[in-house]
Design a protein around this motif. Structure first.
Motif, PDB file in Angstrom:
ATOM      1  N   GLU A  61     -74.466 -23.143 -47.041  1.00 56.53           N
ATOM      2  CA  GLU A  61     -75.580 -23.961 -46.555  1.00 56.53           C
ATOM      3  C   GLU A  61     -76.848 -23.697 -47.362  1.00 56.53           C
ATOM      4  O   GLU A  61     -77.606 -24.629 -47.667  1.00 56.53           O
ATOM      5  CB  GLU A  61     -75.813 -23.675 -45.080  1.00 56.53           C
ATOM      6  N   TYR A  63     -76.969 -22.663 -50.457  1.00 54.81           N
ATOM      7  CA  TYR A  63     -76.776 -23.225 -51.794  1.00 54.81           C
ATOM      8  C   TYR A  63     -77.027 -24.727 -51.809  1.00 54.81           C
ATOM      9  O   TYR A  63     -77.698 -25.241 -52.705  1.00 54.81           O
ATOM     10  CB  TYR A  63     -75.361 -22.919 -52.290  1.00 54.81           C
ATOM     11  N   THR A  64     -76.512 -25.452 -50.817  1.00 51.34           N
ATOM     12  CA  THR A  64     -76.733 -26.906 -50.783  1.00 51.34           C
ATOM     13  C   THR A  64     -78.189 -27.230 -50.506  1.00 51.34           C
ATOM     14  O   THR A  64     -78.723 -28.216 -51.024  1.00 51.34           O
ATOM     15  CB  THR A  64     -75.829 -27.571 -49.728  1.00 51.34           C
ATOM     16  N   TYR A  67     -79.988 -26.719 -53.754  1.00 49.50           N
ATOM     17  CA  TYR A  67     -79.604 -27.779 -54.689  1.00 49.50           C
ATOM     18  C   TYR A  67     -80.295 -29.097 -54.342  1.00 49.50           C
ATOM     19  O   TYR A  67     -80.718 -29.832 -55.232  1.00 49.50           O
ATOM     20  CB  TYR A  67     -78.094 -27.970 -54.667  1.00 49.50           C
TER      21      TYR A  67
END
Length: 74
Positions: A61, A63-64, A67
């Motif tokens: 979560e 990381y997204t 991003y």
């Protein structure tokens, strides 16, 4: 190659319970007493365990989210 069923080097008297368990019966050293753990080291260990667990659980979560927002320009 497997060993023969009855070895020629061991007699029946050599195969006692202590010998079979791999524990020598004479001339053995006693186990040392464990050292006490300080509270600070215990707290660090617990904190690192919690941090690693949270990173495994919430890693995808985070990381997204990074991003999608791209705050560092990568």
């Amino acid at each position: 190659m497997t060993a023969p069923h009855q070895s020629t080097t061991d007699t029946q008297a050599d195969l006692t319970m202590d010998r079979a368990a791999g524990l020598p019966t004479s001339g053995s050293r006693s186990l040392p007493e464990p050292a006490p753990v300080s509270k600070h080291n215990l707290y660090v260990l617990i904190g690192c365990t919690i941090l690693a667990t949270l990173m495994v659980i919430f890693g995808p979560e985070i990381y997204t989210l990074l991003y999608a927002n791209n705050p560092f320009g990568f």
